[in-house]
Design a protein around this motif. Structure first.
Motif, PDB file in Angstrom:
ATOM      1  N   LYS A 102     -93.760   7.103 -60.830  1.00 24.19           N
ATOM      2  CA  LYS A 102     -94.310   7.126 -59.472  1.00 24.19           C
ATOM      3  C   LYS A 102     -95.498   8.075 -59.318  1.00 24.19           C
ATOM      4  N   ALA A 126    -100.204   4.214 -46.519  1.00 27.12           N
ATOM      5  CA  ALA A 126     -99.218   3.911 -47.563  1.00 27.12           C
ATOM      6  C   ALA A 126     -97.861   3.691 -46.918  1.00 27.12           C
ATOM      7  N   THR A 127     -97.081   2.787 -47.512  1.00 31.17           N
ATOM      8  CA  THR A 127     -95.707   2.575 -47.050  1.00 31.17           C
ATOM      9  C   THR A 127     -94.745   2.929 -48.180  1.00 31.17           C
ATOM     10  N   VAL A 128     -93.577   3.421 -47.797  1.00 33.33           N
ATOM     11  CA  VAL A 128     -92.522   3.735 -48.777  1.00 33.33           C
ATOM     12  C   VAL A 128     -91.210   3.141 -48.274  1.00 33.33           C
ATOM     13  N   ASP A 140     -86.996   6.414 -50.234  1.00 30.46           N
ATOM     14  CA  ASP A 140     -87.710   6.804 -51.456  1.00 30.46           C
ATOM     15  C   ASP A 140     -88.470   8.107 -51.203  1.00 30.46           C
ATOM     16  N   ALA A 143     -91.477   9.004 -53.776  1.00 33.22           N
ATOM     17  CA  ALA A 143     -92.792   8.428 -53.500  1.00 33.22           C
ATOM     18  C   ALA A 143     -93.428   9.085 -52.279  1.00 33.22           C
ATOM     19  N   TRP A 147     -97.169  10.902 -52.056  1.00 29.03           N
ATOM     20  CA  TRP A 147     -98.204  10.432 -51.137  1.00 29.03           C
ATOM     21  C   TRP A 147     -98.713  11.552 -50.241  1.00 29.03           C
ATOM     22  N   ILE A 156     -98.378   7.752 -43.635  1.00 30.32           N
ATOM     23  CA  ILE A 156     -97.356   7.327 -44.611  1.00 30.32           C
ATOM     24  C   ILE A 156     -96.212   6.743 -43.790  1.00 30.32           C
ATOM     25  N   TYR A 158     -92.652   4.209 -43.226  1.00 31.17           N
ATOM     26  CA  TYR A 158     -91.459   3.656 -43.871  1.00 31.17           C
ATOM     27  C   TYR A 158     -91.433   2.139 -43.696  1.00 31.17           C
ATOM     28  N   ASN A 164     -90.634  -3.481 -48.599  1.00 34.20           N
ATOM     29  CA  ASN A 164     -90.777  -2.379 -49.551  1.00 34.20           C
ATOM     30  C   ASN A 164     -89.668  -2.293 -50.606  1.00 34.20           C
ATOM     31  N   SER A 178     -94.287   0.703 -53.059  1.00 40.63           N
ATOM     32  CA  SER A 178     -95.141   1.459 -52.141  1.00 40.63           C
ATOM     33  C   SER A 178     -96.443   0.688 -51.975  1.00 40.63           C
TER      34      SER A 178
END
Length: 875
Positions: A102, A126-128, A140, A143, A147, A156, A158, A164, A178
């Motif tokens: 990661k 960014a998505t996690v 996560d 990750a 980020w 960032i 979820y 995801n 991600s």
């Protein structure tokens, strides 16, 4: 920055990061029963991720051709209507197989996008993975923390399991992912609403461009997860979307990936892009679909009516339909776009240039075929419209529209468009019900329940010894049960196998698994995810013992004879027809061989004779098999080995040589050409535009064919009481038959003349109208012949004839043109009404019509009914 430079800079970037750059795998997948098309960059690395193959490099990057038009990933209906979905697209990707994870994946992605590509950091999100209670997985956090090194927390986000958590399928490797999204909206819009509120909300300017998948788990058949022994990174970035972001566009179709193609469409159609919404959609559809079709053809998949070929035909027809409806293109048109596609993509994908003629001819023939279908469908639809209006309805039943779609390939939206112009609609609910019923039938027919593998020996390697041995001692390393169509079979994997798994056109071996206490039939063998899988109808009583695996030698040898013959046939075809001939597919079994090749006209009988003669010469020369196993592909090509477009070759390949025939091939072959004995071509035919097919037999099958042929000739000869020979006897018989045929024809014409005179003598005269109503015993064709003669001989004729021929009733109605005009008579309407008495139907023109039925007893009543209808009109 041009698209070609963007692609190259991606590859150069990861090469500097110690990644091995690999070529794109074919878009059409062969040898994987679970997948028709490459729909993600990871497909060619599936065996590595599953642990069946050890990676040659732990870091890899490429640009992969992908196709998403079926199954879980189906973007077809969105294509052209929005700005960022495609059927065929390129996926830029980097992989780590048990190397980095990661931290490095996120760092590389950030560096490339903001450094190499110069994208605005403030526009990136960014998505996690948020976790899943169902799978007992937490968020996560790993990750998320990485980020935070690059993005503020408010950018960032979820994401749920749908967005995801990536899975290869219902079973197999999976893990959290991600995504990286970019906000391409104008600054004024960004001020009014933050991009975070539009991520994964289908906004065309707030889109995902890169997905970083972290494969940590294996999904089992019962839905549970287990940790993978090695963690992998699998990333995929949409090349077209990246170009849109880098080039500052608001649509993928406005980048230089598509603008030259759309410009050519506009020029050829006389339309201007950007002036009409419907025409713009059509241009985008055609530009997108052209790429899919062209690359599929280069990969060896031609349009057809089955499996992958049907998908490609459906895509092509969708494009033709848009051109027909919205760009007024009533003639073949798309094939003219191939040169501009080559200009755009030919440098990176040279196969487009080398197969240009084939691509153009296949597309042109498919276009013409579908345009004929559209024409036929429109005529059928005209009849449906006429009937619906005649019955005073406004809705066309869904099953009628579905038959147009299913039987004639007529699209629903085109049906609806034409109906709308006539003030009618389709019952969509009924149409959808018909569609769902068909899908359910397909699902039921294809339903397969597969259990998890039961591992007996923890060994992920398997040795194939079938080139040298057809019998060896083996152990079962894993097995599983598979149920389909109410039948239960078992799939077994051995540590060593002499069995050849179906691939490269060659069928899988059959044979036996033998122990001291039992013999189990191996019904078939195929390859799956790098393993040779053996199919049996039952399991051994003791799975852990040592078995003898024995290939059915007779079937293997017969198959090898046919496989080697395809190589000799390929060589002979190139020698006789020219070096443009390339293999486009093959099928090799113990019964016969089938060989598809590129050629643009029918192979003449003389050419086929020359080809067969060369193959048999090569057989008699008894060339020994010369093979080079596991040599570098570059070295193989220097040896003159021919590679087939669309086949996936590794770094190391096997070269098979018989005399001057040199090919890359993984199949099994005759030890020497003399083993084949004899080669006989059975048929030559067309597969599609620019592709021909030869079917042939060899060895015992060819000998049997020749013996049966001579036996038949001998039997024919024995039927004649003459010593002049078969040919002379048959020629004399044909001459006699021709004479008899002419005599019969004269007799028939004379009989019809006599009948016609009899009918004239039996006519009734009503005022100045000559009316003939009769029951006859003759064919409808002879009735028609007499009817048209009488029409020319009698003025004001009304002719109504009924009869039974070969147990089938028929009706014929004929009127003179003057009666049609004066009294409004219509033969088609009258015969249709009268045909109800014979439980049939018919129709025709106002002056002549016919009908058939299934009730011979009703002929008399039908004549009475027709006569009454006519008399009512003329009185």
């Amino acid at each position: 920055m041009k698209s070609a430079e963007i692609r190259q800079r991606f590859l150069d970037f990861f090469e500097k990061k110690s990644h091995t750059i690999v070529p794109s795998a074919p878009m059409v997948i062969k040898g994987d029963p679970t997948l028709m098309f490459t729909n993600a960059g990871m497909n060619q690395f599936k065996d590595i991720i599953l642990g069946n193959v050890r990676p040659k490099a732990t870091r890899v990057a490429d640009s992969q051709k992908c196709l998403r038009v079926s199954g879980k990933h189906n973007d077809l209906e969105e294509v052209g209507h929005d700005t960022y979905h495609h059927t065929m697209f390129e996926m830029l990707g980097n992989w780590s197989f048990g190397d980095y994870f990661k931290k490095e994946a996120i760092a590389y992605a950030w560096e490339f996008l903001t450094g190499e590509m110069g994208l605005d950091k403030d526009r990136l999100y960014a998505t996690v993975f948020e976790g899943s209670k169902d799978d007992h997985l937490e968020e996560d956090k790993e990750a998320l923390e990485y980020w935070k090194l690059y993005l503020p927390e408010d950018r960032i986000l979820y994401g749920n399991k749908k967005d995801n958590f990536w899975e290869m399928g219902d079973m197999g490797p999976c893990g959290p992912c991600s995504e990286i999204h970019i906000d391409l909206r104008p600054e004024a819009e960004r001020v009014l609403k933050p991009g975070r509120e539009l991520v994964n909300k289908d906004n065309p300017l707030v889109i995902e461009i890169w997905n970083l998948v972290f494969m940590q788990y294996n999904r089992k058949a019962d839905g549970s997860l287990e940790n993978l022994p090695s963690h992998h990174v699998d990333t995929g970035m949409g090349f077209e979307r990246l170009c849109m972001a880098v080039q500052g566009k608001t649509s993928n179709y406005d980048t230089d990936v598509f603008t030259p193609i759309i410009g050519e469409i506009a020029r050829l159609s006389g339309k201007e892009y950007g002036k009409d919404a419907a025409a713009d959609v059509a241009m985008r559809v055609i530009a997108d679909h052209l790429r899919t079709i062209a690359f599929s053809i280069t990969d060896g998949q031609l349009p057809s009516n089955v499996k992958a070929g049907y998908v490609i035909r459906r895509i092509l027809r969708r494009a033709v339909r848009y051109a027909y409806t919205f760009l007024d293109q009533k003639d073949a048109f798309m094939y003219k776009l191939v040169p501009v596609l080559i200009e755009v993509m030919g440098q990176h994908y040279p196969e487009l240039s080398s197969q240009r003629v084939l691509i153009e001819r296949v597309i042109q023939e498919e276009e013409n075929a579908f345009l004929r279908t559209l024409d036929k469908g429109i005529k059928l639809l005209d009849k449906i419209i006429e009937k619906t209006k005649a019955e005073d309805f406004l809705t066309v039943p869904g099953n009628v529209a579905f038959e147009l779609y299913d039987t004639y390939g007529f699209p629903l939206d085109l049906t609806e468009l034409i109906l709308k112009e006539n003030g009618l609609v389709v019952n969509r609910r009924e149409f959808k019900a018909e569609m769902e019923a068909q899908k359910e039938r397909s699902r039921s027919a294809a339903a397969v329940n597969t259990d998890d593998w039961v591992e007996l020996i923890a060994d992920d390697t398997q040795e194939f010894v079938g080139y040298d041995y057809t019998e060896t001692e083996v152990q079962i390393t894993r097995y599983r049960r598979v149920s389909t169509k109410g039948k239960t079979l078992y799939q077994l994997v051995f540590n060593i196998t002499p069995f050849y798994g179906e691939s490269g056109g060659q069928v899988g071996d059959r044979g036996w698994l033998i122990s001291e206490t039992e013999t189990i039939n191996v019904l078939d063998t195929h390859k799956e995810n790098g393993l040779t899988v053996h199919i049996t109808d039952r399991l051994p009583e003791d799975l852990t013992q040592v078995f003898t695996a024995k290939v059915d030698l007779d079937k293997r040898v017969a198959t090898e004879n046919n496989h080697t013959s395809t190589h000799l046939l390929h060589y002979a075809l190139r020698k006789v027809l020219g070096t443009h001939v390339e293999q486009k597919g093959s099928y090799v079994s113990d019964e016969y061989l089938r060989f598809d090749f590129s050629h643009f006209q029918k192979v003449t009988d003389e050419e086929l004779e020359k080809v067969a003669a060369i193959v048999n010469q090569e057989i008699r020369k008894n060339y020994p098999l010369e093979e080079s196993r596991a040599i570098p592909i570059g070295q193989a090509k220097k040896m003159g080995a021919m590679a087939i477009f669309g086949e996936k070759y590794g770094d190391l390949v096997r070269v098979v040589k018989f005399g001057e025939s040199v090919e890359l091939c993984g199949g099994t072959h005759a030890h020497a050409t003399g083993q084949i004995g004899f080669f006989k071509i059975i048929s030559e035919s067309s597969v599609s535009a620019g592709v021909r097919r030869i079917e042939a037999i060899t060895a015992a099958k060819a000998e049997e064919y020749i013996l049966n042929y001579f036996k038949m000739l001998k039997e024919i000869d024995s039927m004649f009481k003459s010593n002049r020979g078969v040919l002379e006897n048959v020629r004399e018989l044909l001459n006699e038959n021709e004479g008899l045929r002419k005599d019969v024809e004269k007799f028939t014409q004379e009989s019809l003349r006599i009948m016609k005179e009899g009918w004239k003598n039996e006519k009734r005269v009503i005022r100045d109208i000559n009316m003939i109503v009769k029951t006859v015993v003759m064919s409808p064709a002879n009735v028609k012949d007499i009817a048209f003669q009488l029409k020319g001989e009698l003025n004001n004729l009304i002719l109504v004839i009924g009869g039974v021929f070969n147990n089938k009733p028929h009706l014929t109605v004929m009127f003179s043109d003057t009666l049609v005009k004066d009294f409004g008579l219509h033969a088609g309407q009258i015969v249709k009404d009268a045909a109800q008495e014979i439980k049939g139907g018919g129709g025709g023109q106002p002056f002549f019509a016919t009908a058939g039925g299934s009730n011979p007893e009703g002929v008399s009543k039908a004549l009475e009914r027709a006569e009454k209808l006519i008399l009512d009109k003329i009185h």
